[in-house]
Scaffold this motif. Structure first.
Motif, PDB file in Angstrom:
ATOM      1  N   LEU A 183       3.261-129.148  42.062  1.00  0.00           N
ATOM      2  CA  LEU A 183       4.156-129.496  40.958  1.00  0.00           C
ATOM      3  C   LEU A 183       3.378-129.922  39.718  1.00  0.00           C
ATOM      4  CD1 LEU A 183       7.088-129.877  40.023  1.00  0.00           C
ATOM      5  CD2 LEU A 183       7.005-132.199  40.946  1.00  0.00           C
ATOM      6  N   ASP A 184       2.189-130.516  39.931  1.00  0.00           N
ATOM      7  CA  ASP A 184       1.361-130.966  38.804  1.00  0.00           C
ATOM      8  C   ASP A 184       0.995-129.823  37.872  1.00  0.00           C
ATOM      9  OD1 ASP A 184       1.373-133.586  39.662  1.00  0.00           O
ATOM     10  OD2 ASP A 184      -0.494-133.397  40.795  1.00  0.00           O
ATOM     11  N   LEU A 185       0.886-128.622  38.425  1.00  0.00           N
ATOM     12  CA  LEU A 185       0.522-127.454  37.618  1.00  0.00           C
ATOM     13  C   LEU A 185       1.548-127.215  36.515  1.00  0.00           C
ATOM     14  CD1 LEU A 185      -1.536-125.097  37.434  1.00  0.00           C
ATOM     15  CD2 LEU A 185       0.008-123.770  38.863  1.00  0.00           C
TER      16      LEU A 185
ATOM     17  N   LYS B 129      14.773-129.952  34.892  1.00  0.00           N
ATOM     18  CA  LYS B 129      16.109-129.493  35.274  1.00  0.00           C
ATOM     19  C   LYS B 129      16.130-128.186  36.071  1.00  0.00           C
ATOM     20  CE  LYS B 129      18.192-131.571  31.127  1.00  0.00           C
ATOM     21  NZ  LYS B 129      18.958-131.290  29.886  1.00  0.00           N
ATOM     22  N   GLN B 130      15.178-127.289  35.820  1.00  0.00           N
ATOM     23  CA  GLN B 130      15.309-125.939  36.347  1.00  0.00           C
ATOM     24  C   GLN B 130      14.380-125.619  37.511  1.00  0.00           C
ATOM     25  OE1 GLN B 130      14.822-123.249  33.059  1.00  0.00           O
ATOM     26  NE2 GLN B 130      16.597-124.020  31.953  1.00  0.00           N
ATOM     27  N   ILE B 131      13.412-126.456  37.772  1.00  0.00           N
ATOM     28  CA  ILE B 131      12.409-126.109  38.776  1.00  0.00           C
ATOM     29  C   ILE B 131      12.909-126.407  40.188  1.00  0.00           C
ATOM     30  CG2 ILE B 131      11.126-128.277  39.056  1.00  0.00           C
ATOM     31  CD1 ILE B 131       8.571-126.574  38.469  1.00  0.00           C
ATOM     32  N   TYR B 132      12.568-125.540  41.131  1.00  0.00           N
ATOM     33  CA  TYR B 132      12.849-125.782  42.548  1.00  0.00           C
ATOM     34  C   TYR B 132      11.629-126.513  43.124  1.00  0.00           C
ATOM     35  CZ  TYR B 132      16.944-122.688  42.889  1.00  0.00           C
ATOM     36  OH  TYR B 132      18.194-122.124  42.760  1.00  0.00           O
ATOM     37  N   ASN B 133      11.743-127.806  43.363  1.00  0.00           N
ATOM     38  CA  ASN B 133      10.608-128.568  43.859  1.00  0.00           C
ATOM     39  C   ASN B 133      11.003-129.414  45.064  1.00  0.00           C
ATOM     40  OD1 ASN B 133      12.040-130.177  41.706  1.00  0.00           O
ATOM     41  ND2 ASN B 133      10.675-131.771  42.489  1.00  0.00           N
ATOM     42  N   PHE B 134      10.020-129.735  45.889  1.00  0.00           N
ATOM     43  CA  PHE B 134      10.264-130.535  47.081  1.00  0.00           C
ATOM     44  C   PHE B 134       8.944-131.132  47.566  1.00  0.00           C
ATOM     45  CE2 PHE B 134       9.448-126.166  48.263  1.00  0.00           C
ATOM     46  CZ  PHE B 134       8.578-126.249  49.357  1.00  0.00           C
ATOM     47  N   VAL B 135       9.031-132.061  48.496  1.00  0.00           N
ATOM     48  CA  VAL B 135       7.850-132.653  49.130  1.00  0.00           C
ATOM     49  C   VAL B 135       7.644-131.944  50.466  1.00  0.00           C
ATOM     50  CG1 VAL B 135       6.816-134.744  50.079  1.00  0.00           C
ATOM     51  CG2 VAL B 135       8.249-134.868  48.009  1.00  0.00           C
ATOM     52  N   ASP B 136       6.466-131.335  50.670  1.00  0.00           N
ATOM     53  CA  ASP B 136       6.247-130.580  51.897  1.00  0.00           C
ATOM     54  C   ASP B 136       5.892-131.502  53.064  1.00  0.00           C
ATOM     55  OD1 ASP B 136       3.577-131.290  51.680  1.00  0.00           O
ATOM     56  OD2 ASP B 136       2.848-129.266  51.254  1.00  0.00           O
TER      57      ASP B 136
ATOM     58  N   GLU C 133       3.783-132.896  46.622  1.00  0.00           N
ATOM     59  CA  GLU C 133       4.831-132.429  45.699  1.00  0.00           C
ATOM     60  C   GLU C 133       4.515-130.990  45.293  1.00  0.00           C
ATOM     61  OE1 GLU C 133       7.093-135.568  43.063  1.00  0.00           O
ATOM     62  OE2 GLU C 133       4.954-135.553  42.591  1.00  0.00           O
ATOM     63  N   VAL C 134       5.393-130.071  45.678  1.00  0.00           N
ATOM     64  CA  VAL C 134       5.167-128.668  45.378  1.00  0.00           C
ATOM     65  C   VAL C 134       6.408-128.077  44.703  1.00  0.00           C
ATOM     66  CG1 VAL C 134       3.516-128.326  47.242  1.00  0.00           C
ATOM     67  CG2 VAL C 134       5.955-127.976  47.675  1.00  0.00           C
ATOM     68  N   ALA C 135       6.238-126.869  44.152  1.00  0.00           N
ATOM     69  CA  ALA C 135       7.348-126.204  43.464  1.00  0.00           C
ATOM     70  C   ALA C 135       7.270-124.705  43.680  1.00  0.00           C
ATOM     71  CB  ALA C 135       7.313-126.508  41.975  1.00  0.00           C
ATOM     72  N   ILE C 136       8.439-124.062  43.762  1.00  0.00           N
ATOM     73  CA  ILE C 136       8.497-122.602  43.755  1.00  0.00           C
ATOM     74  C   ILE C 136       8.278-122.166  42.313  1.00  0.00           C
ATOM     75  CG2 ILE C 136       9.914-120.577  44.231  1.00  0.00           C
ATOM     76  CD1 ILE C 136      11.460-122.246  46.244  1.00  0.00           C
ATOM     77  N   ARG C 137       7.402-121.217  42.103  1.00  0.00           N
ATOM     78  CA  ARG C 137       6.966-120.893  40.740  1.00  0.00           C
ATOM     79  C   ARG C 137       8.130-120.465  39.843  1.00  0.00           C
ATOM     80  NH1 ARG C 137       3.550-115.588  42.773  1.00  0.00           N
ATOM     81  NH2 ARG C 137       5.343-114.243  43.140  1.00  0.00           N
ATOM     82  N   PRO C 138       8.297-121.136  38.684  1.00  0.00           N
ATOM     83  CA  PRO C 138       9.308-120.739  37.711  1.00  0.00           C
ATOM     84  C   PRO C 138       8.758-119.755  36.675  1.00  0.00           C
ATOM     85  CG  PRO C 138       8.378-122.840  37.079  1.00  0.00           C
ATOM     86  CD  PRO C 138       7.675-122.419  38.334  1.00  0.00           C
TER      87      PRO C 138
END
Length: 445
Positions: free
Chosen positions: A52-54, A66-73, A78-83
């Motif tokens: 997510l830091d990226l 508001k738009q990012i799909y993020n979660f704690v693995d 903290e990670v995110a599906i690339r927007p």
């Protein structure tokens, strides 16, 4: 309830790609790849999930917040599906910065996700062509990127008047906000959003937003209107740009004139790109058809992304073209012509005795580049021909009892209904003749 069945509906804002949809998607992707590869760009890809830091570092606040799909693995990260793809390509380039020959020309067509309200030209999941050029500090990088932008639409048969490219410079916008309006970073971002949607709202709504956002700025609307009227002839008078950048802008347009693209590309200071990492030229491509009058895609120069990962700086210029907006554009202009790219020859199962010969003919055709659908169960001819029609197969090879006795076969053209009896050795030549006729007809449509 034990007997309750799962829904067949897909997740909101996504699409199911049935075979007919995949034909369109493959056509879009293959055409884009062909154009970009012709400029020497190499294909890459990266992971669907990033830290997510990226994205917190440089992606716009609206997307991250508001738009990012993020979660704690499961490792508590903290990670995110690339927007978007630009942070990923910057990370990858930085990882091999000393090994890569420059300039670096890369492209990708990644799957991207954003949690937003689906609408016309906008979904939660889409694919996007990303094209990036690293290591060129001059306007010649933008010149090449703009040529690619236009050539992609030309490759789909787009007329010159079907789209328009608008270009500005981020330093012009930033300097205007700071020097002329006296705005801080947060106010600048808010006013940028207002300018970005200026043509999508009424004049009263626009004026109200400006007054509400920067009430302390005297004559704000007048100053903004004057700024938006700047053009290639009047930028000499503005104090918002250095002489160096003014010369660069004019040099870019001089070269566009030589390339024959100046009539399609205009200087427009109202262009605003939402990402925080843009530092130089920014541009957007617009559909000119009133039925789809919207931004199709855009991009710009970013000078600081590699610096997030390395002490060394490397400038980059690029753009992203989404498959949803591209498909809408092509449909609006009647350009979604697949050109019979998937020509399939069908051999129905008519006689048990013909099965071995069917296999032999199918194998020979496939080894010579033909796609062949072969019947596997004996059915009435009308039923099998109906199957071929529904599948859109243009050519059918008939091997009935009579043909087996003669040692020949019948080639049927499903479009013209013409039938030719011929030797097996003549088959590929006749198929090629009919295929060329089919492709020529498709070009004229």
């Amino acid at each position: 309830m034990k007997d309750q069945k799962l829904t067949t509906e897909n997740y909101k804002g996504t699409r199911d790609f049935y075979p007919e949809d995949m034909r369109i998607r493959n056509y879009l992707f293959s055409t884009m790849k062909r154009v970009v590869s012709s400029y020497g760009y190499e294909e890459y890809d990266g992971p669907m999930i990033e830290s997510l830091d990226l994205y917190k570092a440089k992606t716009g606040e609206e997307i991250v917040g508001k738009q990012i799909y993020n979660f704690v693995d499961k490792g508590n990260r903290e990670v995110a599906i690339r927007p978007e793809m630009t942070p990923t390509v910057a990370r990858m380039v930085a990882g091999r910065l000393r090994e890569l020959p420059r300039p670096i020309r890369w492209f990708s067509i990644p799957n991207l996700w954003r949690y937003e309200q689906p609408g016309h030209g906008r979904l939660r999941e889409h694919w996007q062509l990303n094209v990036d050029l690293f290591g060129i500090n001059s306007f010649r990088a933008e010149l090449e990127i703009l040529q690619i932008c236009c050539d992609i639409l030309f490759a789909f048969g787009a007329p010159r008047n079907s789209f328009q490219v608008k270009i500005s410079h981020r330093k012009l916008l930033d300097s205007f906000f700071q020097k002329e309006l006296g705005l801080d970073a947060k106010q600048s971002q808010e006013v940028s959003k207002i300018l970005d949607k200026r043509n999508k709202i009424t004049v009263d709504e626009y004026n109200s937003l400006v007054e509400k956002t920067i009430p302390s700025v005297q004559d704000a609307k007048t100053k903004i209107d004057q700024f938006l009227q700047l053009n290639l002839l009047s930028i000499d008078s503005t104090t918002c740009l250095s002489e160096e950048i003014k010369i660069e802008i004019k040099s870019l347009f001089d070269e566009l004139q030589i390339l024959g693209l100046a009539d399609m590309i205009i200087f427009d200071p109202s262009i605003v790109r939402g990402f925080d990492y843009y530092t130089g030229f920014i541009f957007e491509i617009f559909d000119t058809n009133p039925k789809n009058k919207r931004s199709l895609y855009g991009g710009g120069r970013y000078d600081n992304l590699i610096g997030l990962f390395s002490k060394e700086e490397l400038t980059g210029t690029g753009f992203g073209l989404g498959d949803v907006t591209l498909k809408d554009f092509l449909e609006t202009h009647g350009l979604l012509n697949l050109g019979n790219q998937d020509i399939v020859v069908f051999i129905p199962f008519l006689e048990e005795k013909s099965y071995s010969l069917m296999n032999k003919i199918s194998k020979t055709l496939r080894s010579n580049g033909w796609n062949v659908d072969q019947g596997l169960s004996s059915q009435k001819m009308n039923k099998q021909l109906s199957y071929a029609e529904k599948k859109g197969y243009p050519f059918v090879i008939l091997l009935g009892q009579e043909e087996l006795e003669k040692g020949k076969l019948i080639l049927k053209n499903m479009e013209t209904r013409e039938q030719i009896e011929l030797e097996e050795s003549e088959l590929q030549n006749q198929l090629s003749i009919w295929r060329n006729q089919l492709l020529e007809k498709a070009k004229k449509l």
